[in-house]
Enzyme design. Structure first.
Site, short mmCIF file in Angstrom:
data_model
loop_
_atom_site.label_atom_id
_atom_site.label_comp_id
_atom_site.label_asym_id
_atom_site.label_seq_id
_atom_site.Cartn_x
_atom_site.Cartn_y
_atom_site.Cartn_z
N GLU A 47 18.23 -5.52 80.68
CA GLU A 47 17.52 -5.16 79.45
C GLU A 47 18.34 -4.20 78.60
O GLU A 47 18.44 -4.36 77.38
CB GLU A 47 16.16 -4.53 79.78
CG GLU A 47 15.17 -5.49 80.40
CD GLU A 47 14.73 -6.61 79.48
OE1 GLU A 47 14.82 -6.47 78.24
OE2 GLU A 47 14.30 -7.66 79.99
N ASN A 51 19.89 -5.16 74.99
CA ASN A 51 19.54 -4.36 73.81
C ASN A 51 20.79 -3.94 73.05
O ASN A 51 20.83 -4.00 71.82
CB ASN A 51 18.76 -3.10 74.21
CG ASN A 51 17.28 -3.34 74.32
OD1 ASN A 51 16.78 -4.44 74.11
ND2 ASN A 51 16.55 -2.29 74.67
N ARG A 105 12.24 -12.11 70.05
CA ARG A 105 12.40 -11.16 71.15
C ARG A 105 11.00 -10.67 71.54
O ARG A 105 10.12 -10.57 70.71
CB ARG A 105 13.26 -9.95 70.71
CG ARG A 105 14.61 -10.30 70.11
CD ARG A 105 15.51 -11.08 71.01
NE ARG A 105 15.75 -10.41 72.28
CZ ARG A 105 16.35 -10.96 73.31
NH1 ARG A 105 16.77 -12.19 73.26
NH2 ARG A 105 16.54 -10.27 74.41
#
Length: 145
Positions: A47, A51, A105
């Site tokens: 993650e 990002n 997303r």
């Protein structure tokens, strides 16, 4: 157990997300983690790196730095980019918030990191980049080391 550390620099390419996850998981394996603890670390790293690629660099080329440190029974992970930064960290950390809705997303990246790690801190400066610091405490090792 001896404290240990490592540092990895990778280009912000989506194929490097899996590589980063495996490298951090391999490093964490010194702590004799359970399969669940290792899965938590892999998910949180995925993650954070994703990002940085999607939001930090907006799919342009940049460098993502990942540093890991083992201190007794804790794994500290720092994922840093020199991308565009986050204007409103509180808003960005809200579940389902995404700055890129056109990409479909989920907006759950920080929520996932918070869920799978014992600590999460995010520092960011617009135009300078973002630092995500995560800590995982491994229950399989006593804190005395």
């Amino acid at each position: 157990m001896q404290d240990n550390y490592m540092k990895l620099e990778i280009p912000s390419k989506s194929q490097n997300e899996a590589f980063a996850r495996v490298v951090v998981a391999s490093f964490a394996s010194q702590l004799d983690p359970t399969i669940e603890e290792l899965a938590d670390v892999k998910t949180a790293v995925s993650e954070a790196v994703t990002n940085a690629i999607i939001h930090g660099y907006e799919n342009k080329m940049g460098i993502i730095t990942i540093e890991c440190r083992i201190i007794k029974n804790k794994l500290e992970i720092i994922v840093e980019d020199k991308g565009k930064g986050i204007e409103d960290i509180e808003k960005a950390m809200e579940p389902f918030y995404t700055s890129r809705p056109e990409m479909e997303r989920s907006g759950m990246g920080f929520t996932v990191m918070e869920t799978f790690m014992d600590e999460l801190k995010v520092q960011s400066e617009v135009g300078k980049g973002t630092i995500v610091k995560m800590v995982k405490v491994f229950k399989s090792i006593s804190p005395e080391g």
